[in-house]
Design an enzyme around this catalytic site. Structure first.
Site, PDB file in Angstrom:
ATOM      1  N   THR A   1      51.684  34.415  42.174  1.00 34.68           N
ATOM      2  CA  THR A   1      52.256  33.166  41.785  1.00 34.68           C
ATOM      3  C   THR A   1      53.770  33.251  41.262  1.00 34.68           C
ATOM      4  O   THR A   1      54.167  33.860  40.522  1.00 34.68           O
ATOM      5  CB  THR A   1      51.264  32.692  40.654  1.00 34.68           C
ATOM      6  OG1 THR A   1      49.881  32.407  41.355  1.00 34.68           O
ATOM      7  CG2 THR A   1      51.646  31.026  40.241  1.00 34.68           C
TER       8      THR A   1
ATOM      9  N   GLY B   1      45.407  47.317  41.952  1.00 35.85           N
ATOM     10  CA  GLY B   1      45.438  47.924  40.612  1.00 35.85           C
ATOM     11  C   GLY B   1      46.109  48.930  40.346  1.00 35.85           C
ATOM     12  O   GLY B   1      45.566  49.970  40.937  1.00 35.85           O
TER      13      GLY B   1
ATOM     14  N   CYS C   1      41.514  34.494  40.217  1.00 30.82           N
ATOM     15  CA  CYS C   1      42.556  34.113  39.324  1.00 30.82           C
ATOM     16  C   CYS C   1      42.076  33.861  37.831  1.00 30.82           C
ATOM     17  O   CYS C   1      41.079  33.284  37.500  1.00 30.82           O
ATOM     18  CB  CYS C   1      43.099  32.759  39.751  1.00 30.82           C
ATOM     19  SG  CYS C   1      44.225  31.922  38.855  1.00 30.82           S
TER      20      CYS C   1
END
Length: 621
Positions: free
Chosen positions: A282, A468, A365
């Site tokens: 984002t 990750g 999210c």
């Protein structure tokens, strides 16, 4: 603090910092902002009795609230009839609010920012014309905008977005969504059938347990036999009006090589195995940034998270997130929502009007606003809603894979992904991406790759993509060994900090760009930004804002030559250090004022009263 990144003694600074920790924020500005935010939160949280309404742990995290945003006034824009200079067709719009005094506009615009317009050089024509901040490079003596003879306006470098015709249809609710509505109905029947089947199994087990204890079994009430996909009708077609539309199998994720049945070999529409994927990011995962990552070797890219409702309503700002550059050969769009009907409709309109290779659903999210409305990671506990969403969207087309991106769960001490992943596969998802943290953890602690491996081992046929804490080639090799069942790796913050990580992984060696090379990378990003957002004043300031957002991650990169024990770990906090030259020291600063200084060397001086605060707090260690 997870760990300390030790700096080589040659570059270590200890003055004014006894602990040796890097001062990554500006004491005069950033700390003051933090105090003001704390006071504001404390003031808002006090009830009549003077007690705090929320404690420290309950305060919103993840974003900087109430940050200043540069506003570009509409009345300062030049009327489109004058974009190419004088001598064109006069403005035909009554009561047009744009500027029609070309001389006054040019005087207020200020001097050009440079001698060359990247857009004109790259394309042969600059659509911003005389409003371009580099206009002198493509205007003639009479002030008219120049177009190169070889310019081809029918060969755009980007696609997607929303057309005026589609926007009108969506806003007037004229778009035919009967296809997605029918798929939702079928998904509901399959879900109800599954529940009935599970209930019958539970009743049977209880009955058997009662027999074992010598109790009289309770007769179960008669229930209808659970419906099967055959009884419900094949999902290969959906009637829409008088037409029958091919929607592929209920799996919605493969291309069938023959018509001999489901047990035949199936070729994936998109190969998600042994690939390097760029995370949907984002704000910072915009098109210019994705272009740079593609040049460094990213195999698959995905647009920023787009909310389903604004897409269905035809909001241009949300549709802009679906734009795709021609260099993005495998590109997907990520959707977010809390309503299966709305998500299915958004997936349908994208599948039918946009050029995408896959659609991804975000159920990881952690943003409070999204979560509190039942979207994002909240869908991990709303399995009934999630099942309808995945079943319906996966059945839209056999040539458009539908994937899911999730976290380990909502809470750090209660992981549910190992239970959810096999269900998502059963419902028809083509691939699953698993971020090894919970919503509660956000980006703190370490990603749990052992748990990612546990979940990946439960998948029967679909690829599982691990995500990750990948910041170096060594990290990549270590995680792949730890999780052999993982098909591919997705990289997010690691790519923001060092976008050349894709090149490192493919070449299997570290790449250490000099400060001048990193500065050239910033210049390239600015050029791509001016091409994408425009080279006029509004486009320049938009490019500057996104450059500064990216810089809030870029400054965390520490060259290996400065480290005592490389490679750098993503959550390791560095000791205070200096670079090998002035530019490297400036690029390592955590002070937003220094980021603005860098932007001014590339995009000219900032407007009067300009200030910048990063949107995300994920730039913290």
């Amino acid at each position: 603090i997870d760990s300390i990144l030790t700096i080589s003694i040659r570059y270590l600074l200890q003055e004014g910092n006894e602990s040796g920790l890097a001062v990554t924020s500006d004491k005069g500005e950033t700390n003051k902002r933090k105090r003001e935010e704390g006071e504001a939160e404390a003031g808002e949280g006090k009830e009549a009795g003077g007690n705090n309404k929320w404690n420290k742990k309950e305060r919103k995290r993840g974003q900087n609230k109430n940050r200043p945003v540069f506003k570009d006034e509409r009345y300062s824009h030049l009327c489109h009839s004058l974009i190419d200079g004088t001598g064109g067709e006069p403005c035909s719009v009554p009561n047009c609010r744009y500027v029609h005094d070309l001389g006054a506009f040019l005087a207020a615009k200020g001097e050009d920012l440079g001698p060359e317009c990247y857009v004109y050089t790259a394309k042969g024509y600059c659509a911003r014309g005389v409003s371009c901040r580099f206009a002198k490079s493509h205007t003639d003596e009479s002030g008219r905008n120049i177009r190169k003879p070889d310019y081809n306006e029918k060969a755009p470098t980007t696609c997607n977005g929303i057309s005026s015709e589609l926007q009108v249809r969506l806003r007037k609710r004229d778009y035919d969504f009967s296809r997605s509505k029918e798929l939702i109905k079928r998904a509901e029947k399959l879900r109800d059938s599954r529940k009935q089947s599970e209930q019958r199994e539970n009743d049977k087990e209880q009955s058997q347990a009662g027999d074992a204890l010598g109790e009289k079994p309770i007769e179960a009430s008669e229930q209808p036999e659970p419906a099967t996909e055959t009884q419900l009708g094949s999902t290969d077609s959906v009637t829409q009006g008088n037409n029958t539309l091919d929607t592929g199998s209920s799996a919605g994720c493969v291309i069938y090589d023959s018509n001999t049945g489901r047990d035949t070999e199936k070729t994936p529409a998109v190969d998600f195995c042994d690939k390097l994927l760029l995370s949907p990011l984002t704000t910072v995962g915009n098109l210019p940034f994705r272009r740079i990552c593609k040049e460094f070797g990213a195999d698959i890219t995905c647009g920023e998270m787009a909310c389903a409702m604004p897409l269905v309503k035809g909001l241009g700002q949300e549709w802009a997130l679906t734009k795709r550059h021609e260099s993005e050969d495998v590109f997907g769009v990520q959707l977010c929502g809390n309503n299966p009907n709305m998500i299915a409709q958004a997936a349908q309109v994208i599948a039918e009007t946009a050029e995408v290779n896959f659609i991804d659903l975000n159920i990881g999210c952690p943003i409070d606003l999204i979560y509190q409305q039942g979207g994002g990671s909240a869908l991990m506990r709303r399995t009934n809603i999630l099942e309808l969403t995945v079943r319906s969207c996966a059945a839209l087309s056999d040539r458009l894979p539908f994937t899911v991106k999730m976290r380990t769960g909502i809470y750090a001490d209660k992981s549910v992904a190992h239970e959810l992943l096999p269900l998502v596969e059963e419902w028809g998802a083509s691939a699953v991406t698993l971020h090894g943290r919970s919503r509660e953890q956000r980006y703190t602690k370490h990603a749990n790759w052992a748990y990612i491996e546990e979940c990946a081992a439960k998948a029967k046929r679909i690829p599982v993509i691990g995500n990750g804490d990948i910041l170096s080639y060594e990290d990549y090799v270590e995680r792949r060994k730890l999780a052999p069942h993982v098909s591919s790796v997705m990289i997010g913050r690691g790519a923001l900090i060092k976008p050349w990580i894709f090149q490192e992984i493919k070449e299997q060696k570290a790449f250490e760009p000099s400060s001048s090379q990193r500065y050239d990378l910033l210049r390239k990003y600015c050029n791509y930004g001016l091409e994408h957002w425009g080279s006029d004043t509004k486009g320049v300031e938009t490019t500057r804002r996104f450059l500064l957002e990216w810089q809030s991650f870029l400054y965390r990169y520490i060259p290996e030559a400065l480290q005592q024990d490389p490679p750098q770990k993503i959550n390791a906090r560095p000791q205070k250090y200096r670079g090998r030259d002035e530019m490297e020291t400036l690029m390592s600063s955590g002070n937003a004022a220094d980021w603005v200084k860098l932007s001014e060397s590339l995009l000219g001086r900032v407007p009067e009263g300009f200030s910048f605060v990063p949107k995300h707090k994920a730039n913290a260690f």
